[in-house]
Scaffold this active site. Sequence first.
Site, PDB file in Angstrom:
ATOM      1  N   ASP A  66       0.867  -1.174   0.000  1.00  0.00           N
ATOM      2  CA  ASP A  66       0.000   0.000   0.000  1.00  0.00           C
ATOM      3  C   ASP A  66       0.909   1.232   0.000  1.00  0.00           C
ATOM      4  OD1 ASP A  66      -2.158   1.643  -0.129  1.00  0.00           O
ATOM      5  OD2 ASP A  66      -3.235   0.734   1.524  1.00  0.00           O
TER       6      ASP A  66
HETATM    7  C1  BGC Z   1      -5.067   3.193  -0.047  1.00  0.00           C
HETATM    8  C2  BGC Z   1      -5.242   2.135  -1.099  1.00  0.00           C
HETATM    9  C3  BGC Z   1      -5.138   2.767  -2.466  1.00  0.00           C
HETATM   10  C4  BGC Z   1      -3.814   3.480  -2.582  1.00  0.00           C
HETATM   11  C5  BGC Z   1      -3.593   4.114  -3.932  1.00  0.00           C
HETATM   12  C6  BGC Z   1      -3.829   4.043  -0.284  1.00  0.00           C
HETATM   13  O1  BGC Z   1      -3.785   5.118   0.585  1.00  0.00           O
HETATM   14  O2  BGC Z   1      -5.000   2.571   1.215  1.00  0.00           O
HETATM   15  O3  BGC Z   1      -6.469   1.492  -0.940  1.00  0.00           O
HETATM   16  O4  BGC Z   1      -5.276   1.775  -3.449  1.00  0.00           O
HETATM   17  O5  BGC Z   1      -3.763   4.494  -1.609  1.00  0.00           O
HETATM   18  O6  BGC Z   1      -4.414   5.179  -4.139  1.00  0.00           O
END
Ligand code: BGC
Length: 734
Positions: A279
């Site tokens: 993530d």
């Molecule tokens: C979120 C993810 C997301 C990623 C990209 C993160 O902050 O937890 O779910 O896919 O950002 O945007």
Amino acid sequence: MKYLFYILLFFFSSVLFAISPYSAKVDSLLNIMTLDEKIGQMNQYTGSFLATGPLSDDTTIVAQIIAGRVGSMLNIIGTKNTRMMQEIAMKSRLKIPLIFGLDVVHGYKTTFPIPLGEAASFDIGLAEKSARVAATEAASAGTHWTFAPMIDVSRDARWGRVMEGGGEDTWLTTQIAKAKVKGYQGTNLKDKNTIMACAKHFIAYGAPIAGKDYNTVDISLQTLHNVYLPPFKAAANSGIGSFMNSFNELNGIPCTGNQYILRDLLKGNWGFNGFVVSDWGSVAEMVQHGFVNDKEDAAQAALLAGCDMDMESRSYTQHLKKLVETGKVSATLIDDAVKRILIKKIELGLFDNPFAYCDEELEKRTLLSPENRLEAREVAKKSIVLLKNSDNVLPISKTLKSILLVGPLMKSKEDMLGFWACEKDIASAVTPYEAILKNLPQSKVNYAEGYSLIGNQLINLKETVRKAKQSEVIVVAIGERWNETGEAKSKGNIIVPAEQQMLVTELAKTGKPIILLVMGGRPLIFNEAAQSASVILVTWWLGSEAGNAIFDVLVGNYNPSGRLPMTFPKYMGQLPIYYNYNNTGRPEQKDVSYSSKYIDIDSQPAYPFGFGLSYSTFEYSDLKLNHYFAHTDQTTTVTITVKNTGKVSGNEIVQLYIRDLVASITRPVKELKGIEKVFLQPGESKTVSFQLSPEELGFWGNDLTYKVEEGVFEIMAGGNPNQLLKSWLTLKNE
Ligand code: BGC
């Protein structure tokens, strides 16, 4: 020991990739790639759009792409921009195409209901349909890969990200997971209307202590296996191309660096042959967790655990090379990660044509097309949940003389789209105000703001009441704004502001029927308003067609059939509250003080999981099993008859639950195991049948083996979770 691990890994990965027809092609590419180029494939940078974490100040992205140091980008939007970035990648030595990822969570430009709302349809077919449309739109606009579905089971409405998943139930979320993979990925990733999906967030991100986003997760391994893992396993079994590890730690180990979760379970035990992306920044965040000393250690821990791609933390680009050169990580592990990523790029057809998804004409034709909007309206109307309909106030007549619409949410386009509305087109959203105004030409449609969303103040109460007195029916929209639920939007208070509720009470004093539209991305508490209103519709954030869908339900074009995918609590102190809890040795008893309850508040929720009304009524009879005694490896057929006893036709959601009465570890008082949507004309009956396989009757024990145990199971079925018919099944081993 360490070497044995690498030998085993090498063995397993060669077996794994022998399955891929692209294995040899990737091997020959790996042979000519430098270590820097390999590490580059494991590196993902963001475009500036939609950043959900700290942005790096790196201004050399273009140079890095040309040097082959970037494998993927996120948040590059539209064919024009993706083409531009891909052209840069084609200037690199090996011309390995970039893969573009994006959070296509509930639609691309045509916005569908938020996933929690869609889950309320209890209609798995719709979950697939909306993903199909989203994939078609996203692929037409240059996106190859969505960071969806989010399949975190979540039992705590304080957690802001409940809006993004299928709610509190494991079985329902598991069905949604399978449907979403099918919807996004289709049957061939090369098809230009499919995108690769990503199961997130692995794992147990939906169980943060106190509902606070990113917070610590400390749960038993059997709870992990029984509650949180099944949707992910189903996604893996459905052929999903990627997984995203979660931000949280699990029992002391951050998921990004959790070898048990990623390496042993996902890639080992489950045989997952796609790749794992971190993530946002989660590799480096292991430093803050207190799990590693610095980014170098973080890169090592993440790679060893099985995280193949580093989203935005730069730990891999900055440290992996040195880690390989000093022998701290094996080059075999790098090859394994790169191979997984390259195979997906080939499967997407990017090596055949890096610009395959860059067709501006197709993009124009596809986005927000009338057909896509129609699908969005279909899903939206089926996601609405009717919680109360006193005196059959709904449906309202299309020839009402006058109607008063109250509340700024009634007119707010942006709020209709909700959080994670990807490439949102605010102007294209239809509000309830617009839909009602347009579709009730014979009625005088009045509007009053009633209250303010900022500062929560009542606005001109006298005038609102005056307008109410002049109207036949009053529709009031209450709830929360689109950006009050979502990532980093946990709340310590999910009670609808007092002013909004007070307004409902004041309006009810006019004696006019009050129809409440409850908007939001999570279960909310609104006891006072609920008491004053004649009708309650939970309308979530329904997307581009929100207003039309609400109109369809208000006038009876669609007879509501949605069911709550999360328990709606009555009091804050009840949280977290969910239907499938384990019993205690002292279950709650009304007049017994030393029983499991509160001394100051009721323990019962305002509305239970699975609850939802219709304009019709349904009666259940003849709950039958094909056998009442069976072997533990036998499948049981459960049948139940449902009759429409009302005056209008409608869909009914038949639900099947079980309870394993005595087991080697205690089991929940109720577990959903089947749903069936049936359409019935007035007076019509249908017999619905469910298959209960051993898999549905078993569980993971503390020894982490899956077992179906002997004993008696309560079988419960019906449409209202408070009024289920019951039967019993006895399983024996001989
Ligand atoms: C979120 C993810 C997301 C990623 C990209 C993160 O902050 O937890 O779910 O896919 O950002 O945007």
